[in-house]
Design a protein around this motif. Structure first.
Motif, short mmCIF file in Angstrom:
data_model
loop_
_atom_site.label_atom_id
_atom_site.label_comp_id
_atom_site.label_asym_id
_atom_site.label_seq_id
_atom_site.Cartn_x
_atom_site.Cartn_y
_atom_site.Cartn_z
N THR A 72 -0.84 -13.13 13.15
CA THR A 72 0.31 -12.26 12.94
C THR A 72 0.54 -11.33 14.12
O THR A 72 -0.42 -10.80 14.70
N LYS A 73 1.81 -11.12 14.45
CA LYS A 73 2.22 -10.11 15.42
C LYS A 73 3.38 -9.31 14.83
O LYS A 73 4.24 -9.86 14.14
N THR A 74 3.41 -8.03 15.13
CA THR A 74 4.50 -7.17 14.67
C THR A 74 5.03 -6.35 15.84
O THR A 74 4.49 -6.38 16.95
N ASN A 75 6.12 -5.62 15.58
CA ASN A 75 6.67 -4.68 16.55
C ASN A 75 7.09 -5.34 17.86
O ASN A 75 7.06 -4.72 18.93
N GLY A 76 7.48 -6.61 17.79
CA GLY A 76 7.94 -7.32 18.98
C GLY A 76 6.86 -7.81 19.90
O GLY A 76 7.15 -8.34 20.98
N ASN A 77 5.58 -7.65 19.54
CA ASN A 77 4.49 -8.12 20.40
C ASN A 77 4.48 -9.64 20.46
O ASN A 77 4.73 -10.31 19.45
N ALA A 78 4.17 -10.17 21.62
CA ALA A 78 4.19 -11.61 21.83
C ALA A 78 2.88 -12.24 21.39
O ALA A 78 1.82 -11.62 21.45
N LEU A 79 2.97 -13.47 20.94
CA LEU A 79 1.78 -14.24 20.60
C LEU A 79 1.01 -14.56 21.88
O LEU A 79 1.60 -14.80 22.94
N LYS A 80 -0.31 -14.59 21.78
CA LYS A 80 -1.17 -14.89 22.92
C LYS A 80 -1.65 -16.33 22.84
O LYS A 80 -2.26 -16.73 21.85
N ALA A 81 -1.35 -17.09 23.89
CA ALA A 81 -1.68 -18.51 23.89
C ALA A 81 -3.18 -18.74 23.72
O ALA A 81 -3.60 -19.65 22.99
N GLU A 82 -4.00 -17.91 24.37
CA GLU A 82 -5.45 -18.10 24.29
C GLU A 82 -5.95 -17.90 22.86
O GLU A 82 -6.82 -18.62 22.37
N GLN A 83 -5.37 -16.94 22.17
CA GLN A 83 -5.76 -16.64 20.80
C GLN A 83 -5.38 -17.79 19.86
O GLN A 83 -6.19 -18.25 19.04
N VAL A 84 -4.15 -18.26 19.99
CA VAL A 84 -3.69 -19.35 19.15
C VAL A 84 -4.48 -20.62 19.44
O VAL A 84 -4.82 -21.38 18.53
N GLN A 85 -4.79 -20.87 20.73
CA GLN A 85 -5.57 -22.04 21.09
C GLN A 85 -6.95 -22.02 20.41
O GLN A 85 -7.43 -23.04 19.91
N ALA A 86 -7.57 -20.85 20.37
CA ALA A 86 -8.88 -20.74 19.72
C ALA A 86 -8.79 -21.08 18.24
O ALA A 86 -9.65 -21.79 17.69
#
Length: 676
Positions: free
Chosen positions: A343-357
């Motif tokens: 989850t991300k809020t307040n317009g923060n972008a998703l992090k590719a490294e986090q999603v990849q993990a």
């Protein structure tokens, strides 16, 4: 509550005055707590057969295109389940004589293993009207609980209690559903025991009856221009409870008294706090309200079943454990479907490294999906994060994205238009929606046109923006995201489908289409989009002219095929009696660039001024409103995003909504002659 016995029947009108919409519930319990079944519904004509395979509704075809039938899914009841079906009896086609309500088991299980089988029926107010308890279910894998049927224009219910040894395939075949061969029969049984993924449309002819295909709503031909009484809105099955749009008068002494909320937002001080609170709030409500949980996960391949949700789960990953924001698990037939949530809020972008993990963890643990949730809106062919898929892994994990705007849309559709199971669920959804829409939650949807917005606007102003500039492509993609969000918000308010229109040829790659739109932006300085709204006579067009700083919202209305032009003009002016005085009306003339035009204020006393002086054939009328365009890239009062949203909503409320009203009275003889 009226008690029915096997073979008995009763007229619904004798039980309640509110039986235009009813909910039929099938209940059962299991000694082990694991026994389950799936409901199915068949619409039959006077010959006792389905008109086509589309009249067969079950877990892969749960909703009728006209809203007359909707399978609402399961809810746990102690050691068993309740499966509910909503019927809008006013929407059942006239050539349907009776409706069979049945259920089937899978994997060799039979109904004799279940206890406390019963059918109950509730009216549109939620009051339970009748009960049919079943005590003699034998070793059969399919069972007809009851049937609704017409007699002298009245709907009745008959308690059937009949089993089928041949299972769901045998039951469907007896009522005329076309199952091609034994492989299809096997699929009906095996599909029930494989909750991980539902069959795709490509496998329909090989592995399942045609009833498994989605049934699209009828579409009006593009060439049809005859005006008519606006068709009734495609019905959505009426469930038990929706909240009134007008709130009750508050008992507070003054405006400083703030209502206590289930999900407070005042303590949220950091992005991490917002993410943790938003995740926990949403997942807990999804688990408690089956309608919402199913809506948000069905598109991701989740089966219908018992859902549990978890927050801040620690999972091993190398030397450092990972903690996804949430986990969703759905159980069906003893098997689990699992998705990790980031989850991300307040317009923060998703992090590719986090999603990849999380993708790697899901693959190793045999989970089915990773779901990302943020303010951003995903576009076809343009993923929000790029992840690497290890082709050597046998187990595949799906990556899905959900926007907070989509969550708010689904919540609003349920509590305002379609309803949920009870008043407590409706209140809980209202609290969720209040939380999502609060300025401090950070769950505001798409709210930033990106870093390229100002340079592109400046480049258009000084004519230095060249075709092929990647910044123009960024603006086009964000424009598409904004339009999709506008559709969600307007659709949630209206309770009907609002979809963007794609004018490109079928099969065109999305990236190629957007590149062409970016080049067009460089040449013309305009962003354009069209929205198709159910029950409107045309499409709503939006044009953002970056050179002039103006937003134009418009709709083209085709000319009638009967009557006289002066009558058309007068009728249009009457329908627009409540529209803004500065509404522009342009007469569209066949074979010519444009016809007469003027503001509604000027045309009201003289509708005849809308007619071409040379007697040319009128093709239709174009209605337009203009307003200033926000300059900043954000969602503030002066922002571009807010200005587009406000322009669309104002145009619909003040102009388009009046075009949906029934056609005016028949023209008098004086009007028909053009002399009135």
């Amino acid at each position: 509550m009226y008690q029915l016995t096997k073979g008995g029947n009763v007229g619904l009108a004798t039980l309640s005055e509110s039986v235009e919409s009813v909910i039929v519930s099938l209940d059962w319990t299991s000694p082990t707590g694991e026994g389950d079944a799936d409901v199915s519904v068949l619409l039959l004509n006077a010959d006792g057969k389905v008109r086509s395979d589309a009249d067969f509704y079950f877990y892969n075809n749960p909703v009728a295109a006209d809203g007359s039938v909707q399978l609402l899914g399961k809810a746990p009841t102690g050691s068993g389940n309740q499966d509910r079906i909503s019927f809008d009896l006013t929407a059942i086609p006239e050539d349907i004589d009776r409706i069979v309500v049945a259920a089937s088991r899978y994997g060799g299980a039979h109904f004799g293993e279940l206890d406390d089988l019963q059918l109950t029926l509730a009216d549109s107010s939620g009051e339970s009207l009748l009960r049919f308890a079943i005590e003699d279910a034998d070793a059969v894998s399919a069972f007809i609980f009851g049937e609704l049927y017409r007699r002298s224009g009245e709907w009745k219910l008959r308690a059937v209690g009949q089993g089928y040894d041949a299972g769901l395939a045998g039951l469907a075949t007896d009522f005329g559903v076309d199952i091609e061969d034994d492989a299809a029969d096997a699929e009906l049984d095996s599909a029930n025991s494989e909750p991980q993924a539902e069959p795709t449309a490509a496998s329909v002819r090989e592995h399942k009856p045609a009833a498994l295909e989605a049934v699209p709503a009828p579409r009006r031909p593009d060439t049809e221009t005859e005006p008519r009484k606006a068709p009734s809105r495609p019905r959505t099955a009426k469930k038990k409870v929706t909240l009134p749009k007008v709130t009750k008068k508050s008992l507070a002494e003054n405006d400083s008294w703030k209502e206590a909320r289930l999900f407070p937002v005042s303590a949220l001080k950091s992005d991490r706090d917002r993410e943790m609170r938003a995740t926990s709030v949403l997942l807990s409500v999804m688990a408690q309200i089956p309608e919402l949980g199913r809506r948000l996960t069905a598109a991701f391949g989740a089966p219908a079943g018992r859902m549990e949700t978890f927050a801040e789960v620690s999972l091993p990953h190398g030397d450092t454990p990972r903690r996804p924001d949430g986990v969703i698990r759905v159980e069906r037939a003893g098997k689990l479907w699992t998705a990790l949530v980031e989850t991300k809020t307040n317009g923060n972008a998703l992090k590719a490294e986090q999603v990849q993990a999380y993708m790697d963890i899901a693959a190793r643990r045999g989970y089915e999906a990773v779901i990302t949730l943020s303010n951003d809106v995903a576009l076809e062919g343009s993923p929000l994060v790029d992840v690497r898929i290890d082709g050597r892994r046998k187990h595949k994990v799906a990556l899905w994205h959900l926007s907070w705007a989509e969550v708010a849309h689904q919540a609003q559709m349920l509590i305002r238009h379609e309803g949920v199971g009870n008043a407590a669920h409706a209140w809980l959804l209202q609290e969720l929606l209040h939380y999502l829409q609060h300025e401090n939650s950070g769950c505001h949807g798409f709210q930033n046109m990106g870093a390229a917005w100002v340079p592109v606007r400046n480049g258009i102003d000084d004519e230095t923006l060249c075709q092929g500039d990647p910044r123009a492509l960024d603006v086009v993609e964000n424009w598409e995201r904004l339009i999709r969000q506008v559709c969600l918000r307007l659709g949630g308010e209206l309770g009907q489908k609002v979809l963007p229109v794609n004018r490109s040829k079928r099969g065109v790659d999305p990236a190629t289409r957007r590149a062409g739109l970016a080049d067009q932006l460089c040449l013309e300085g305009k962003l354009q989009a069209e929205l198709r709204i159910d029950s409107t006579p045309g499409v709503l067009a939006i044009t953002a002219d970056l050179r002039t700083g103006k937003l134009r919202t418009s709709i083209d209305i085709p000319a009638p095929t009967q009557g006289y032009p002066l009558t058309w003009a007068k009728r249009l002016v009457r329908r627009l009696a409540e529209a803004p005085a500065d509404l522009h009306i342009e007469t569209l003339v066949e074979g010519e660039a444009g016809g007469p035009r003027g503001t509604l204020e000027r045309l009201r006393p003289e509708p005849g001024d809308m007619l071409p002086k040379n007697g040319a054939q009128i093709a239709g009328f174009r209605l337009s409103l203009f307003k200033g365009m926000g300059s900043s890239r954000g969602n503030a009062e002066s922002g571009f995003i807010r200005s587009v949203d406000d322009a669309v909503h104002r145009f619909y409320a003040t102009v388009v909504a009046h075009l949906e009203s029934p056609a005016p009275r028949r023209a008098s003889s004086a009007e028909a002659s053009g002399t009135a």
